[in-house]
Write a protein that holds these residues in place. Structure first.
Motif, PDB file in Angstrom:
ATOM      1  N   LYS A   1       0.841  -1.201   0.000  1.00  0.00           N
ATOM      2  CA  LYS A   1       0.000   0.000   0.000  1.00  0.00           C
ATOM      3  C   LYS A   1       0.874   1.248   0.000  1.00  0.00           C
ATOM      4  N   TYR A   2       0.361   2.309  -0.600  1.00  0.00           N
ATOM      5  CA  TYR A   2       1.085   3.572  -0.651  1.00  0.00           C
ATOM      6  C   TYR A   2       0.175   4.702  -0.202  1.00  0.00           C
ATOM      7  N   THR A   3       0.752   5.684   0.505  1.00  0.00           N
ATOM      8  CA  THR A   3      -0.016   6.855   0.907  1.00  0.00           C
ATOM      9  C   THR A   3      -0.096   7.838  -0.254  1.00  0.00           C
ATOM     10  N   GLN A   4      -1.013   8.786  -0.138  1.00  0.00           N
ATOM     11  CA  GLN A   4      -1.121   9.827  -1.168  1.00  0.00           C
ATOM     12  C   GLN A   4       0.152  10.666  -1.199  1.00  0.00           C
TER      13      GLN A   4
ATOM     14  N   PHE B   1       3.218   9.639  -0.565  1.00  0.00           N
ATOM     15  CA  PHE B   1       4.224   8.855  -1.289  1.00  0.00           C
ATOM     16  C   PHE B   1       3.977   8.934  -2.791  1.00  0.00           C
ATOM     17  N   GLN B   2       2.741   8.758  -3.198  1.00  0.00           N
ATOM     18  CA  GLN B   2       2.420   8.798  -4.618  1.00  0.00           C
ATOM     19  C   GLN B   2       2.702  10.167  -5.221  1.00  0.00           C
ATOM     20  N   ALA B   3       2.453  11.225  -4.458  1.00  0.00           N
ATOM     21  CA  ALA B   3       2.752  12.576  -4.942  1.00  0.00           C
ATOM     22  C   ALA B   3       4.257  12.774  -5.093  1.00  0.00           C
TER      23      ALA B   3
ATOM     24  N   ARG C   1       6.446  10.468  -5.728  1.00  0.00           N
ATOM     25  CA  ARG C   1       6.885   9.649  -6.863  1.00  0.00           C
ATOM     26  C   ARG C   1       6.678  10.368  -8.192  1.00  0.00           C
ATOM     27  N   GLN C   2       5.827  11.360  -8.241  1.00  0.00           N
ATOM     28  CA  GLN C   2       5.571  12.103  -9.473  1.00  0.00           C
ATOM     29  C   GLN C   2       6.647  13.144  -9.755  1.00  0.00           C
TER      30      GLN C   2
ATOM     31  N   LEU D   1      10.657   0.950  -7.696  1.00  0.00           N
ATOM     32  CA  LEU D   1       9.803   0.528  -6.581  1.00  0.00           C
ATOM     33  C   LEU D   1      10.364  -0.689  -5.848  1.00  0.00           C
TER      34      LEU D   1
END
Length: 55
Positions: A2-5, A7-9, A11-12, A21
């Motif tokens: 699972k990833y938090t928002q 973390f995803q931000a 990664r962008q 990853l």
């Protein structure tokens, strides 16, 4: 995994795009250092030989 928002931000970001990853998962499961920040986020470090030994 699972990833938090957050973390995803992160990664962008262009400076993070080259981070694989698989490297992240390895460090999450086997960190050499771990610090819990004041805001509750967990910061983990580990060497990544495929990235020239960078952390």
């Amino acid at each position: 995994m699972k990833y938090t928002q957050y973390f995803q931000a992160m990664r962008q970001r262009p400076d993070r795009a080259s981070i694989d990853l698989h490297w992240i998962e390895r460090v999450v499961h086997q960190p050499i250092r771990e610090v819990i920040q004041q805001d509750g986020r967990i910061r983990r470090w580990g060497a990544v030989p495929e990235a020239g030994g960078r952390y």
